[in-house]
Design an enzyme around this catalytic site. Structure first.
Site, PDB file in Angstrom:
ATOM      1  N   LYS A  78       0.398  -1.329   0.728  1.00 53.65           N
ATOM      2  CA  LYS A  78      -0.060   0.319  -0.192  1.00 53.65           C
ATOM      3  C   LYS A  78       1.050   1.102  -0.175  1.00 53.65           C
ATOM      4  CE  LYS A  78      -3.992   1.557   2.330  1.00 53.65           C
ATOM      5  NZ  LYS A  78      -4.693   1.670   3.260  1.00 53.65           N
ATOM      6  N   SER A 157      -9.880   2.162   2.534  1.00 55.80           N
ATOM      7  CA  SER A 157      -8.647   3.010   1.854  1.00 55.80           C
ATOM      8  C   SER A 157      -7.969   2.329   0.969  1.00 55.80           C
ATOM      9  CB  SER A 157      -8.144   3.519   2.618  1.00 55.80           C
ATOM     10  OG  SER A 157      -7.466   3.005   3.041  1.00 55.80           O
ATOM     11  N   SER A 181     -10.381  -0.111   6.559  1.00 53.09           N
ATOM     12  CA  SER A 181      -9.705   0.096   5.536  1.00 53.09           C
ATOM     13  C   SER A 181      -8.697  -0.993   4.552  1.00 53.09           C
ATOM     14  CB  SER A 181      -8.908   1.140   5.508  1.00 53.09           C
ATOM     15  OG  SER A 181      -9.610   2.672   5.471  1.00 53.09           O
TER      16      SER A 181
END
Ligand SMILES: [Mg+2]
Ligand SMILES: [Zn+2]
Lengths: 493, 483, 95
Positions: A78, A157, A181
């Site tokens: 990420k 997210s 997320s």
């Protein structure tokens, strides 16, 4: 040769060890898959050269008999984890071009175990979102398609990470979970996602959103893989003052399938208004599977569930408003000049942050400001304690809690955009575990009427990830979830 | 007694509270492992944490916590078992995080008091409101470029103790005495070097004036006051400024003002005028700091004797005057030096020598007692030679000068130069006989009743013996011979 | 409406985000709606409840006082938008 991109990490490790294929071949297969999945916009930065270089070194280590626990496994990172020498943006314009001179502890741990990095995945800007539509670098597309072929959100997210693992472009990925997320995108993309206990994985080198709620964690396509990744990511870090000095158990070893006598809590308050019959049914199905395996269902009460999201939307923005103050155009990142210094700050931050980030900074600033602090911030912290106490009481009655992960399956891109609160409600089942800092795992359990994946969530006591993995393993086995995103299924056909 | 200032409309009383920032003596910063050394190249003592790179996290320095506990105990204040680090949010280029990690409603040290000594010999208590730990900011240089400021983060993140006083201070003399006393205590404790030139100690002075005994006036906060002299001067200036405004019917604006040592004035800081809303909240990267009573007690046991105690002991144990005692305790190193000199010797004589001779010459040469070429044990040796009549006080001064020059022991110098006092009566008598023989007129005059001439003979004898003759013996023998 | 334009302007100033009038107009009702929704917290009885800032049940770790970091001006400055002689450079600060 086996389809290298459809294997589990556990199988890939066996294949590498028995020399069925090399790490370089494995990396190349995934680099090709990433290229094929370009339309998903899952990456902010792809790093195929790094992947191949790491893979080469991995092969050398393995020949020398020095392979690590994840040696040669291609992962997506990420873009909230700082990676040394590789652009790290948090999907924000304000950090575009930022090259960290340091490696986050979690990624350093993974690389120390031999993992290979395919690139930095797209996310909601500063991890603020549940749809991956707030990224400065464009939204991520879910590899699963709507009934009418519509593009869907991957969740957020950590949308890029979830999408690329689901699309078989990476064997696993890192994510961060502040309100859901990891688990919500895992559920939307039909993969496994784990948010461990707060303090289990170091936050050092992870771009901060809300420090007391941010949890790094893994994505994978099997519970076992997820356990393997967490084993590598976790551990005490003296650089993070909230990192616990605790031994990391062998999480994969917990996957015994033996849940006889385990008490599974079903929180009555989670029957949220307007929960779809499908989800209600899936939840029941999940409980039935566990009962079949010898577990016992217990009704529990988490009375303050309803207030978890409003409390979260004070605490997280308050911390974020402060955490994001460092993006001022002085030392790194975007700078937009102005007449004077103050204007430089204001121009930089106006140009550098997107709307959702601005909204949250504004809410947080307001909640902390003179005259409102007690009414909002302190109030939210008190409610947070009540939520923690809810769980403490619940865990006197049960060993694990089973809930749906999300109130719906993935929705079309653009939906819920007009109304922030509607978007926030995506995290209604996930956010409580962040407020309490306890482990929660999302496992795909079935498909909805439109053929879209739905996840179930297992929540356990602090530091008891093992029970979550154990219960998750049983659901995984019973659900036998093998469906592929349509994009891949078509290709396979 | 309150010091009053005369204005056109009568007398005014000055009310002062001080916030003193003292840099904690530590190798590394409050929350990072970067060095705290003064005067390094720009941004060379900056870690990625100090530069607030994304994802960087603070880890608290254990030694700084101990230093804060020590300081709290040393200023007679309550050490709080639980304290909390909070973020103070504001934007400034030398504040990389966009917030300062400080302590707000739960500081590490609570209420206490210190005593200050005033010139008229009285002692006054000044209340301590609190003391907290916080990060220092970096430094902005404004004079390097016509339109730019340069930012150096070397100081960013150094540990500071902010010591806040009650508004108990009543004028420049008390303010100076307060900061001097605070500095002395911190230096005794070894928790701050008190080096005001390098900014290791800075004062913010809150000043207001009122009619004696009246309601508190509006205060102005003077920042950047970096010496004891500046504390006094800024108060003088500010008190005059405020009285003039009030007497002209104006109002004092509550504001932050900057002390300008070049122009000798305070001026309003425009950049700080904007109403601040610091949005303090507990730093989520740090947990509350919990201290055990045992830990506090253990540190208490390690506290050195503090200035006030030492002073009283010097007066009682050594029979020194209050003045001499306060000179000797002003620096811990000075007091230690003195005690070594005085040990098992004539303590008053030792005090005279340390204060008058040693400090005199060190002062003249701008030297610190730690660098004195005469070590305490050596000066003690000199005192011993005086006390056992090996040398006279007069010879001792020459020996002292030689010791200062060469660093040699007194005994060696006395030996080498043959300065030993002559107590041998025969030898002295021989000299006396010589003097009598050389001065028949004066002998006659003395014997004729001119008693004052006795001193002349003593002088002559001493001169002839190069000062080595024992003065008592000279006196006695002279009297005999001249009678 | 809980957050009017004036309040939003003040908060944007504190947060150092430039917002023109049009943005303030859009932002105000959005934020108000969120704040109104958050107001439901007032339904919760929190008498005698202590605020909870962090959930992790460990003691604050302390670091030994040693120089382990710094001396890396190149790393610190490498991403700087403007830099001269190892200083960060900004427009002149007026004091
Ligand atoms: Mg202050
Ligand atoms: Zn301060």
């Amino acid at each position: 040769m086996t389809n290298l991109t459809h294997m589990s990490i556990a199988d890939a490790l066996k294949g590498l060890e028995s020399k069925d294929f090399t790490a370089v071949e494995l990396a190349q297969a995934h680099i090709d898959a990433v290229a094929a999945a370009k339309d998903l916009n899952a990456f902010v930065t792809e790093t195929p050269e790094i992947a191949l270089k790491q893979a080469k070194e991995s092969d050398k280590r393995r020949s020398a008999g020095k392979a690590g626990a994840l040696d040669g496994i291609p992962l997506a990172i990420k873009d909230l984890f700082c990676t040394k020498g590789v652009q790290t943006t948090a999907s924000s314009h304000i950090l575009e071009g930022f090259i960290p001179q340091y490696e986050s502890t979690v990624t350093a741990n993974l690389f120390a175990d031999g993992a290979v990095m395919l690139g930095k995945t797209n996310l909601d800007e500063f991890a603020m979102g549940s749809s991956n539509t707030t990224s400065y670098f464009g939204n991520v597309v879910n590899p699963w398609k709507g009934a009418d072929g519509k593009d869907l959100v991957p969740g957020g997210s950590s949308g890029g990470s979830a999408a690329i693992v689901a699309a078989r472009g990476a064997m696993g990925a890192t994510g961060t979970d502040t309100g859901g997320s990891i688990r919500q995108p895992a559920s939307f993309c039909g993969i496994i996602g784990m948010k461990p206990t707060y303090g289990r994985c170091s936050r050092w080198g992870v771009v901060a959103f809300a420090s007391s709620l941010d949890h790094p964690g893994p994505f994978a396509r099997s519970v076992e893989d997820c356990a393997l990744l967490l084993n590598s990511m976790a551990g005490h870090d003296p650089k993070d003052s909230t990192s616990a000095q605790r031994d990391v158990p062998d999480f994969a070893a917990a996957l015994t399938g033996d849940i006889k006598g385990l008490k599974i809590g079903i929180p009555k308050e989670y029957h949220a208004d307007g929960m779809s019959d499908e989800i209600e049914k899936l939840w029941q199905q999940g409980m039935d599977w566990l009962k079949e395996s010898g577990a016992e269902a217990v009704e529990i009460s988490l009375p303050h569930t309803k207030y978890s999201l409003p409390a979260y939307y004070i605490i997280a923005p308050a911390e974020a408003s402060s955490n994001l103050a460092r993006y001022d155009g002085v030392r790194y990142g975007l700078r937009e000049d102005g007449e004077d210094l103050r204007e430089m700050y204001e121009n930089t931050r106006a140009a550098g942050f997107g709307d959702e980030v601005k909204r949250r900074i504004m809410i947080g600033t307001y909640a902390l400001s003179a005259g409102y602090y007690d009414a909002y911030y302190i109030k939210a912290q008190k409610v947070r304690r009540l939520i923690l106490e809810d769980f403490d009481k619940a865990f006197e009655q049960c060993d694990a809690i089973l809930t749906p992960t999300t109130p719906s399956a993935a929705f079309p891109i653009g939906e819920n955009e007009d109304d922030p609160i509607k978007m926030y409600l995506n995290d209604i089942f996930t956010v409580t575990a962040n407020l309490a800092g306890i482990p929660a795992l999302s496992v795909p359990a079935g498909l909805d009427a439109n053929g879209l994946p739905l996840g179930l969530q297992i929540i356990t006591k602090a530091w008891d990830e093992e029970t979550a993995f154990k219960v998750g393993g049983v659901i995984e086995e019973k659900a036998g979830f093998t469906a592929l995103p349509q994009t891949l299924a078509q290709k396979a056909a | 007694m309150a010091q009053l200032t005369k204005g056109k409309t009568g007398e005014w009383e000055t009310v002062i509270g001080m916030e003193v920032h003292a840099q904690v003596i530590a190798e590394s910063k409050l929350f990072s492992g970067a060095s705290t050394k003064f005067g390094a190249d720009p941004n060379s003592q900056v870690s990625l944490v100090d530069a607030a790179m994304p994802g960087m996290l603070p880890v608290l320095n254990e030694h700084v916590v101990e230093q804060a506990i020590k300081t709290g105990l040393g200023i007679n204040s309550k050490v709080n078992r639980t304290s909390v680090f909070a973020r103070k949010n504001y934007f400034y280029p030398d504040l990389p995080q966009g917030y300062q990690i400080s302590q707000f409603d739960k500081p590490i040290v609570g209420e206490g008091k210190i005593e200050i000594d005033l010139k008229d010999g009285t002692v006054k208590e000044i209340g301590i409101t609190r003391m907290h730990l916080e990060q220092d900011a970096g430094k902005s240089l404004h004079d390097q470029h016509p339109t730019k400021s340069y930012v150096d983060l070397n100081r960013s993140g150094c540990a500071l103790m902010e010591i806040v006083s009650e508004p108990d201070i009543r004028g420049p003399e008390e303010a100076a005495a307060y900061i001097s006393k605070l500095r002395m205590i911190l230096r005794y404790l070894g928790t701050c070097d008190g080096n005001m030139d390098e900014g290791s100690m800075r004062a913010d002075v809150n000043i207001s004036v009122r009619k004696p005994g009246g309601e508190l006036g509006t205060r102005a906060e003077i920042k950047n006051v970096n010496s004891v002299k500046a504390v006094q001067q800024s108060i003088d200036f500010e008190v005059a400024r405020q009285i003039e405004i009030l007497e002209d019917g104006g109002e004092i604006k509550q504001e932050t003002r900057l002390w300008d040592p070049d122009k000798n004035e305070t001026r309003s800081m425009r950049s700080k005028e904007e109403a601040h809303d610091y949005r303090y909240f507990p730093d989520p990267d740090l947990l509350p700091l919990e201290l055990s009573q045992e830990q506090i007690d253990a540190i208490k046991k390690t506290l050195p004797e503090l200035p006030d105690e030492k002073k009283h002991r010097f007066i009682g144990e050594f029979g020194l005057s209050a003045y001499d005692a306060s000179v000797l305790i002003a620096e811990r190193s000075r007091a230690d030096y003195y005690e070594t000199v005085a040990k098992d010797r004539d303590a008053k004589l030792a005090a005279n020598w340390v204060i008058n001779e040693l400090l005199g010459i060190l002062n003249k040469n701008d030297q610190d007692i730690l660098d004195a070429p005469i070590k305490a044990e050596q000066l003690g040796g000199l005192i011993s030679l005086i006390s056992d009549n090996t040398i006279s006080g007069k010879i001792a001064k020459d020996v002292f000068a030689e010791m200062y020059k060469t660093g040699n022991d007194a005994a060696a110098i006395v030996e080498e130069k043959g300065l030993k006092q002559v107590t041998d009566t025969d030898a002295i008598e021989a000299v006396i006989d010589e003097v009598i023989a050389e001065n028949p007129d004066n002998v006659a005059a003395y014997q004729g009743g001119k008693d004052k001439l006795f001193g002349f003979f003593v002088g002559q004898v001493m001169k002839k013996s190069q000062g080595k003759a024992n003065p008592a013996a000279v006196n006695e023998l002279l009297k005999k011979k001249l009678s | 409406m809980s957050m009017d334009k004036k309040t939003v302007r003040k908060v944007a100033g504190l947060a150092r985000i430039k917002m023109d009038d049009a943005e303030l107009e859009t932002m105000a009702p959005q934020l108000s709606k969120i704040i109104d929704w958050i107001e439901q917290l007032s339904e919760v009885n929190t008498d005698n409840v202590k605020p909870l800032a962090n959930v992790v049940s460990i003691d604050l770790p302390l670091r030994e006082d040693k120089i382990t970091d710094g001396d890396c001006a190149d790393k610190v400055l490498t991403n700087a938008p403007e830099e001269v002689q190892n200083f960060f450079v900004v427009s002149k600060i007026v004091e």
